[in-house]
Scaffold this motif. Structure first.
Motif, PDB file in Angstrom:
ATOM      1  N   MET A   1       9.288  44.331  -6.415  1.00  0.00           N
ATOM      2  CA  MET A   1       9.039  44.350  -4.969  1.00  0.00           C
ATOM      3  C   MET A   1      10.043  43.466  -4.232  1.00  0.00           C
ATOM      4  O   MET A   1      10.534  43.847  -3.163  1.00  0.00           O
TER       5      MET A   1
ATOM      6  N   SER B   1      13.108  45.352  -3.941  1.00  0.00           N
ATOM      7  CA  SER B   1      12.994  46.359  -2.880  1.00  0.00           C
ATOM      8  C   SER B   1      13.198  45.738  -1.502  1.00  0.00           C
ATOM      9  O   SER B   1      13.864  46.319  -0.643  1.00  0.00           O
TER      10      SER B   1
ATOM     11  N   THR C   1      16.968  44.890  -1.067  1.00  0.00           N
ATOM     12  CA  THR C   1      17.878  46.021  -0.886  1.00  0.00           C
ATOM     13  C   THR C   1      17.500  46.923   0.279  1.00  0.00           C
ATOM     14  O   THR C   1      18.205  47.891   0.551  1.00  0.00           O
ATOM     15  N   ALA C   2      16.417  46.602   0.979  1.00  0.00           N
ATOM     16  CA  ALA C   2      16.036  47.395   2.156  1.00  0.00           C
ATOM     17  C   ALA C   2      17.138  47.306   3.214  1.00  0.00           C
ATOM     18  O   ALA C   2      17.818  46.286   3.324  1.00  0.00           O
TER      19      ALA C   2
ATOM     20  N   SER D   1       9.162  48.397   2.246  1.00  0.00           N
ATOM     21  CA  SER D   1       9.819  48.759   0.984  1.00  0.00           C
ATOM     22  C   SER D   1       9.124  48.091  -0.200  1.00  0.00           C
ATOM     23  O   SER D   1       8.947  48.707  -1.260  1.00  0.00           O
ATOM     24  N   ALA D   2       8.714  46.842  -0.017  1.00  0.00           N
ATOM     25  CA  ALA D   2       8.040  46.113  -1.098  1.00  0.00           C
ATOM     26  C   ALA D   2       6.684  46.741  -1.435  1.00  0.00           C
ATOM     27  O   ALA D   2       6.367  46.942  -2.617  1.00  0.00           O
TER      28      ALA D   2
ATOM     29  N   LYS E   1       5.736  49.747  -0.888  1.00  0.00           N
ATOM     30  CA  LYS E   1       5.983  51.066  -1.489  1.00  0.00           C
ATOM     31  C   LYS E   1       6.155  50.903  -2.995  1.00  0.00           C
ATOM     32  O   LYS E   1       5.600  51.665  -3.789  1.00  0.00           O
ATOM     33  N   THR E   2       6.897  49.876  -3.408  1.00  0.00           N
ATOM     34  CA  THR E   2       7.122  49.628  -4.833  1.00  0.00           C
ATOM     35  C   THR E   2       5.816  49.278  -5.532  1.00  0.00           C
ATOM     36  O   THR E   2       5.544  49.766  -6.633  1.00  0.00           O
TER      37      THR E   2
END
Length: 181
Positions: free
Chosen positions: A15, A18, A21-22, A129-130, A132-133
């Motif tokens: 996470m 994520s 790299t977002a 993004s985190a 989502k992971t």
């Protein structure tokens, strides 16, 4: 044998990746992450409880219980002294320079500001993004403002003015959504 809490800690690291790299405005990374496990979770929960008691905010105390019961917690913050340089006015100031100057007059509030509205979008994208992971890996989670306030009150995430926390748990029941108060 890999225990569920070990797996949750691994997902917390994914996470954080994520979030790192977002996409971010102008490609400049102002996001900071911290993974909290073990005794640090109890320190964080205590800070949240103390804040809740001082400010008569029961939801801080409730969320502190979730942090204590979690396997790990990811905290994502955004650096305060930064602006994209668009002079868009979204922060309430005519120019980025005016907003940055106003940061010297900080109030005693949970988050420091004013903040660049574009940078606040960046942290939102990183948090999204985190989680989502976490979802991809079936780890229960919930984004919590209260955890970010607790982390900042402890002086964690140096230089950040805004932070959110995402406690994580692997169990047969999602403790973050089936709760009272």
């Amino acid at each position: 044998m890999i225990f569920e809490s070990d797996t949750v800690e691994m997902v917390a690291r994914l996470m954080a990746l994520s979030a790192r790299t977002a996409p971010k405005a102008r490609g400049i990374d102002v996001i900071r992450t911290l993974i909290v496990t073990g005794d640090e979770r109890r320190v964080l929960a205590r800070a949240m409880r103390e804040y809740g008691e001082r400010h008569n905010a029961g939801f801080f105390i409730r969320d502190a219980g979730n942090v204590e019961a979690s396997d790990a917690c990811l905290i994502i913050g955004s650096l305060l002294a930064d602006a994209v340089g668009l002079d868009c006015g979204g922060c309430g100031y005519a120019t980025c320079a005016e907003m940055l100057k106003a940061q010297g007059n900080l109030r005693s509030t949970p988050f420091c500001g004013p903040n660049c509205v574009i940078r606040m979008a960046d942290i939102g994208i990183a948090v999204g993004s985190a989680v989502k992971t976490a979802s991809i890996h079936n780890v229960d989670n919930r984004v919590m403002y209260t955890v970010g306030v607790g982390a900042l009150s402890l002086g964690w995430l140096d230089g950040c003015g805004v932070a959110y926390g995402i406690p994580l748990r692997a169990s047969g029941k999602d403790i973050f959504f089936d709760r009272t108060r």
